[in-house]
Design an enzyme around this catalytic site. Structure first.
Site, PDB file in Angstrom:
ATOM      1  N   ASP A 188      21.127   1.737 -25.165  1.00 59.78           N
ATOM      2  CA  ASP A 188      19.701   1.499 -25.369  1.00 59.78           C
ATOM      3  C   ASP A 188      19.116   2.606 -26.240  1.00 59.78           C
ATOM      4  O   ASP A 188      19.303   3.800 -25.961  1.00 59.78           O
ATOM      5  CB  ASP A 188      18.971   1.462 -24.025  1.00 59.78           C
ATOM      6  CG  ASP A 188      17.538   1.006 -24.164  1.00 59.78           C
ATOM      7  OD1 ASP A 188      17.302  -0.211 -24.165  1.00 59.78           O
ATOM      8  OD2 ASP A 188      16.660   1.880 -24.288  1.00 59.78           O
ATOM      9  N   ASN A 196       8.359   1.912 -33.232  1.00 61.38           N
ATOM     10  CA  ASN A 196       7.592   0.736 -33.668  1.00 61.38           C
ATOM     11  C   ASN A 196       6.107   1.047 -33.788  1.00 61.38           C
ATOM     12  O   ASN A 196       5.447   0.654 -34.759  1.00 61.38           O
ATOM     13  CB  ASN A 196       7.803  -0.416 -32.686  1.00 61.38           C
ATOM     14  CG  ASN A 196       9.079  -1.207 -32.965  1.00 61.38           C
ATOM     15  OD1 ASN A 196       9.560  -1.229 -34.098  1.00 61.38           O
ATOM     16  ND2 ASN A 196       9.614  -1.845 -31.955  1.00 61.38           N
ATOM     17  N   ASP A 205      13.035  -2.404 -37.332  1.00 61.24           N
ATOM     18  CA  ASP A 205      14.160  -3.292 -37.666  1.00 61.24           C
ATOM     19  C   ASP A 205      15.245  -2.531 -38.421  1.00 61.24           C
ATOM     20  O   ASP A 205      16.442  -2.738 -38.192  1.00 61.24           O
ATOM     21  CB  ASP A 205      13.665  -4.461 -38.517  1.00 61.24           C
ATOM     22  CG  ASP A 205      12.853  -5.466 -37.706  1.00 61.24           C
ATOM     23  OD1 ASP A 205      12.848  -5.366 -36.464  1.00 61.24           O
ATOM     24  OD2 ASP A 205      12.219  -6.341 -38.332  1.00 61.24           O
ATOM     25  N   GLU A 231      15.979  -3.577 -28.112  1.00 59.30           N
ATOM     26  CA  GLU A 231      16.711  -2.396 -28.589  1.00 59.30           C
ATOM     27  C   GLU A 231      17.932  -2.102 -27.727  1.00 59.30           C
ATOM     28  O   GLU A 231      18.510  -1.019 -27.789  1.00 59.30           O
ATOM     29  CB  GLU A 231      15.783  -1.174 -28.616  1.00 59.30           C
ATOM     30  CG  GLU A 231      15.344  -0.673 -27.253  1.00 59.30           C
ATOM     31  CD  GLU A 231      14.090  -1.327 -26.731  1.00 59.30           C
ATOM     32  OE1 GLU A 231      13.413  -0.712 -25.899  1.00 59.30           O
ATOM     33  OE2 GLU A 231      13.778  -2.467 -27.162  1.00 59.30           O
TER      34      GLU A 231
END
Length: 310
Positions: A188, A196, A205, A231
């Site tokens: 993770d 973000n 991305d 993620e």
């Protein structure tokens, strides 16, 4: 008593025969599927226009040659036995409901998938065989494309959770049958929401894509890295025990901590990953080993992130 056929009747009969022959030839040449006829010596007697398009041979090139030119080498020596068995059997044909898929060979030696049906007929005491052949290359390619879309994450190009579910079942069955150990890594990206929120989803991305690329470079070809969701990623390591898996996880973690992507303002964006590791145990099933890897990931996050924990 002498029985004769009037010349006009004879001419009419001949015309009907000629018309039937023309009609037959027209249907054969206009057929979408390849139609090939051969004798009991495997020599090609008829090769229609569709067959020319499918195989790349002209009828003049191939008529009189062995049908085995159109099949894979490994099947050529046994084909005569198959023909004899079919000739001696009571079966007249394999209908379209029992079509067989095989690999055929073009003039340029390339191989391609076809569906084939075969029938036999006795003419003047000799058996001839007719094969109807359909090139299914486009159909197979379309199916493979659909399967790829169903099993692939569009953003990273990795396989997705759907594919992972099938693969872990397979590797688990191998473990139960042969005792080959395997490990699961749950990965993770740390504080991904901050990335973000700070730089936008396009940069987020890019981080996901860079992570997928670099993590795969660490793993072996036999290993499977999957985007599990958001993620979060998961990896299957066949024939691997816990300590070796933890070493792999740490190499991924170290590699990722050295990566970066550039923001829209050309600022360096760095990121790290936390990883949970679990080795299959005798009382595990496919769900419990994933759960244990996820619990290891939770411990790695809780102990400060950018960590590996079992």
């Amino acid at each position: 008593m002498i029985i004769g056929i009037h010349m006009s009747d004879k001419q009419e009969l001949q015309n009907e025969i000629n018309n039937a022959s023309t009609r037959f030839s027209s249907v054969i040449d206009a057929a979408f599927d390849g139609i090939i006829t051969m004798d009991d010596k495997q020599r090609i007697q008829l090769f229609n226009h569709a067959s020319e398009n499918i195989f790349g041979y002209s009828a003049n090139e191939i008529i009189g040659k062995s049908i085995t030119k159109l099949m894979q080498k490994k099947f050529r020596s046994s084909h005569s036995n198959y023909i004899k068995q079919f000739a001696d059997s009571d079966i007249q044909s394999r209908d379209m409901l029992s079509r067989v898929m095989i690999m055929a060979v073009k003039k340029d030696k390339s191989e391609f998938p076809v569906e084939i049906t075969i029938s036999k007929i006795s003419i003047n005491g000799k058996i001839e065989f007719t094969a109807i052949i359909r090139d299914i290359s486009n159909r197979i390619a379309f199916i493979e494309k659909l399967q790829h879309q169903v099993n692939t994450d569009n953003l990273t190009g990795l396989y997705n959770r759907n594919y992972f579910d099938t693969q872990i079942k397979d590797i688990y069955h191998q473990y139960k049958r042969f005792g080959h150990s395997f490990c699961v890594l749950m990965l993770d990206l740390d504080k991904f929401k901050v990335v973000n929120d700070t730089y936008g989803h396009l940069i987020g991305d890019k981080v996901l894509q860079e992570f997928a690329k670099k993590a795969q470079e660490v793993l072996r070809e036999v290993d499977l890295l999957v985007r599990f969701g958001g993620e979060e990623f998961i990896a299957l390591l066949p024939n691997t025990q816990l300590e070796a898996a933890k070493d792999v996880a740490n190499r991924i973690r170290n590699c990722i901590s050295q990566q970066m992507v550039l923001s829209q303002n050309h600022e360096p964006v760095t990121f790290t990953v936390s990883i949970g590791v679990a080795e299959i145990a005798t009382d595990d099933d496919t769900e419990s080993i994933v759960k244990r890897a996820d619990e290891g990931l939770y411990r790695a996050k809780k102990s400060g992130r950018n960590r590996v924990s079992d």
